[in-house]
Enzyme design. Structure first.
Site, PDB file in Angstrom:
ATOM      1  N   SER A 139     -18.343  50.867  -0.855  1.00  0.00           N
ATOM      2  CA  SER A 139     -17.081  50.230  -0.492  1.00  0.00           C
ATOM      3  C   SER A 139     -16.035  50.504  -1.544  1.00  0.00           C
ATOM      4  O   SER A 139     -16.334  50.851  -2.683  1.00  0.00           O
ATOM      5  CB  SER A 139     -17.285  48.722  -0.388  1.00  0.00           C
ATOM      6  OG  SER A 139     -17.560  48.228  -1.679  1.00  0.00           O
ATOM      7  N   LYS A 140     -14.809  50.328  -1.112  1.00  0.00           N
ATOM      8  CA  LYS A 140     -13.659  50.558  -1.966  1.00  0.00           C
ATOM      9  C   LYS A 140     -13.692  49.664  -3.197  1.00  0.00           C
ATOM     10  O   LYS A 140     -13.218  50.044  -4.259  1.00  0.00           O
ATOM     11  CB  LYS A 140     -12.401  50.253  -1.149  1.00  0.00           C
ATOM     12  CG  LYS A 140     -11.383  51.334  -1.243  1.00  0.00           C
ATOM     13  CD  LYS A 140     -10.142  50.994  -0.474  1.00  0.00           C
ATOM     14  CE  LYS A 140      -9.057  51.926  -0.956  1.00  0.00           C
ATOM     15  NZ  LYS A 140      -8.493  52.778   0.001  1.00  0.00           N
ATOM     16  N   ARG A 141     -14.270  48.469  -3.015  1.00  0.00           N
ATOM     17  CA  ARG A 141     -14.263  47.512  -4.119  1.00  0.00           C
ATOM     18  C   ARG A 141     -14.977  48.040  -5.357  1.00  0.00           C
ATOM     19  O   ARG A 141     -14.644  47.706  -6.471  1.00  0.00           O
ATOM     20  CB  ARG A 141     -14.892  46.191  -3.678  1.00  0.00           C
ATOM     21  CG  ARG A 141     -13.861  45.142  -3.324  1.00  0.00           C
ATOM     22  CD  ARG A 141     -14.495  43.902  -2.757  1.00  0.00           C
ATOM     23  NE  ARG A 141     -15.196  44.195  -1.515  1.00  0.00           N
ATOM     24  CZ  ARG A 141     -16.464  43.934  -1.299  1.00  0.00           C
ATOM     25  NH1 ARG A 141     -17.196  43.373  -2.224  1.00  0.00           N
ATOM     26  NH2 ARG A 141     -17.032  44.222  -0.150  1.00  0.00           N
TER      27      ARG A 141
ATOM     28  N   GLY B  30     -15.333  51.265  -6.243  1.00  0.00           N
ATOM     29  CA  GLY B  30     -14.874  52.558  -6.756  1.00  0.00           C
ATOM     30  C   GLY B  30     -14.071  53.274  -5.691  1.00  0.00           C
ATOM     31  O   GLY B  30     -13.821  52.727  -4.634  1.00  0.00           O
TER      32      GLY B  30
END
Ligand code: GLU
Length: 483
Positions: free
Chosen positions: A254-256, A258
């Site tokens: 997920s974007k969270r 990286g």
């Protein structure tokens, strides 16, 4: 189907996700390995998710990575158009066929009724919400009436209950679903656009796709697709569902945790060869421990049979390592091109640096950088004279006696004519011996004066690359600044 034809079928939601890159790459490798065709098809039938410029961005990222497709929106082919929004008539025609054969039906249920149904099913603790086939019992007349009155409607797949839906997958092997768990999927939405399932199956058939290689998140959609193929009487493609990409803590990537967009990695200075090499190893290996690959080697070694079925962890450390390896394997000429590109995209002026000067920097720094941009960040002093001096090194190396010692050294440098690296070394050692100090007592403050920092290539390389005039200027500046 004799020819291998595979496709990457992204929905243009803004950028190319690294998971998407992996899917595209495996399709590309598989096509190239089997002398087949690699097709780019844009699945843009969800108008709510439309993002301006997303297609261009996607194409740009694919091209940057070297994933050239044989057919696509900007590359005419026999089976175009390759944008689903330009194929609406085709889906409509096939939906009508299904309705005529009673494999699909009109549904006029209101969003309110569907919501109530959902809540009831949730209260009954059913594993998933499913449409209750309410509109399947409408008479022909009722349907015609509603259509004539313009009542909003969708078209649904008529899933036959109490059946097993079985298909083979190269990676997951035999996969079985109970048809009772498959919803009467909407095929055509109330806005007239097809859903993913409908458009995807029709296009894969019409574009003669031989293998559907896609992420595991689509596995649960496959029984719906299998039903559609069967209802149409079409031959199914061979399926291969790729394992999920995971964060190091094994949660879904997920974007969270990286960056997930290819363009982010590009902006960070990763080499495309490295990103491609790294992504290829997310779920695949050749059966040995080889980890460094160029694209042509990937094409040669790739097979779907060697794709794992368990989640692949996205290991950032490994990406850094692969990047450094690719960078080190580059010739100085290749590095020169990359470095010039980097300079052009910085505040520096490229015309201030000759190719031969840059090549000397490359030679001196090659083993010390992991990214091209580190030539600028780790050795900024090759591009601009220091204006500040590292405090720790100043305290440690710039003693009260340093200025007069550096003056002795500077005078010796001044007398040199077109000095070589060796000349600098000889003279520095002479100065140290005349001053009765160790060479280090001159080298450390000299490095500080020339570079402003305390690390870098060998002292004599530094002197030689900067050149006598610049060396003397920088010593003078330091003498005036560091009292
Ligand atoms: N449009 C789907 C996506 O965005 C395609 C899935 C598939 O390859 O069937 O990934």
């Amino acid at each position: 189907m004799s020819e291998t034809r595979v496709r990457f079928a992204p929905s243009p939601t803004g950028y190319l996700h690294v998971g998407g890159l992996r899917t595209a790459l495996y399709n590309f490798l598989f096509a190239r390995k089997n002398n087949g065709k690699f097709i780019l098809r844009i699945e843009d039938t969800d108008r709510n998710r439309y993002v301006e410029g997303a297609v261009e961005n996607l194409i740009e990222s694919l091209k940057w990575c070297g994933l050239d497709y044989d057919e696509g929106p900007d590359k005419a082919g026999e089976f175009g158009p390759y944008m689903q929004s330009q194929r609406l008539d085709i889906y409509k025609k096939y939906a009508d066929d299904l309705i005529a054969k009673e494999h699909a039906y009109f549904c006029f249920c209101t969003p309110e009724r569907l919501q109530t149904l959902k809540e009831e099913q949730a209260a009954q603790k059913l594993p998933q919400a499913k449409y209750d086939k309410h509109c399947l019992s409408l008479s022909k007349n009722e349907i015609e009436d509603k259509l004539a009155n313009g009542i909003p409607h969708v078209v649904r797949l008529n899933v036959i209950l109490n059946q097993k839906i079985i298909f083979d997958d190269i990676i997951r092997k035999r996969v079985e679903f109970e048809s009772n768990n498959v919803d009467d999927q909407v095929l055509i939405k109330s806005d007239g656009y097809p859903t993913y399932h409908m458009a995807n199956v029709v296009d894969d058939h019409m574009m003669q796709i031989s293998h559907v290689i896609r992420g595991e998140e689509w596995l649960s959609s496959t029984p719906k697709h299998v039903l559609l193929y069967d209802f149409f009487g079409w031959e199914k493609p061979i399926f291969a569902h790729l394992p999920l990409l995971l964060n190091p803590d094994r949660s879904k990537l997920s974007k969270r945790q990286g960056d997930v967009a290819v363009e982010d990695y590009r902006a960070k200075g990763f080499l495309k060869e490295a990103l491609v090499n790294f992504v290829a190893l997310l779920g695949w290996n050749a059966g040995n421990d080889k980890e460094f690959y160029y694209m042509n080697e990937l094409i040669e070694s790739f097979s779907l049979e060697r794709v794992n079925n368990s989640g692949a962890v996205f290991d950032f450390e490994k990406l850094n390592w692969i990047n450094a390896e690719h960078l080190r394997k580059k010739s100085n000429e290749e590095l020169l091109t990359l470095l010039k590109f980097e300079i052009e995209n910085s505040e520096l002026r490229i015309e201030n640096y000759s190719d031969s000067y840059l090549l000397q920097i490359i030679d001196a720094m090659k083993e010390r950088v992991n990214f091209v941009k580190e030539y600028l960040t780790k050795s900024p002093y090759f591009f601009e004279a220091p204006t500040e001096y590292e405090e720790a090194s100043r305290l440690k190396n710039w003693k009260p006696e340093t200025p007069e010692q550096l003056v002795v050294l500077k005078n010796k440098f001044t007398q040199l004519n077109n000095p070589s690296k060796e000349d600098y070394e000889t003279v520095l050692k002479q100065a140290a011996s005349e001053l009765n100090i160790s060479a280090g007592k001159l080298i450390h403050p000299l490095r500080l004066a020339l570079s402003g920092i305390s690390t870098g290539p060998g002292m004599y390389d530094l002197l030689f690359i900067l050149g006598k005039g610049e060396v003397i200027n920088r010593i003078n500046t330091a003498l005036n600044t560091l009292r």
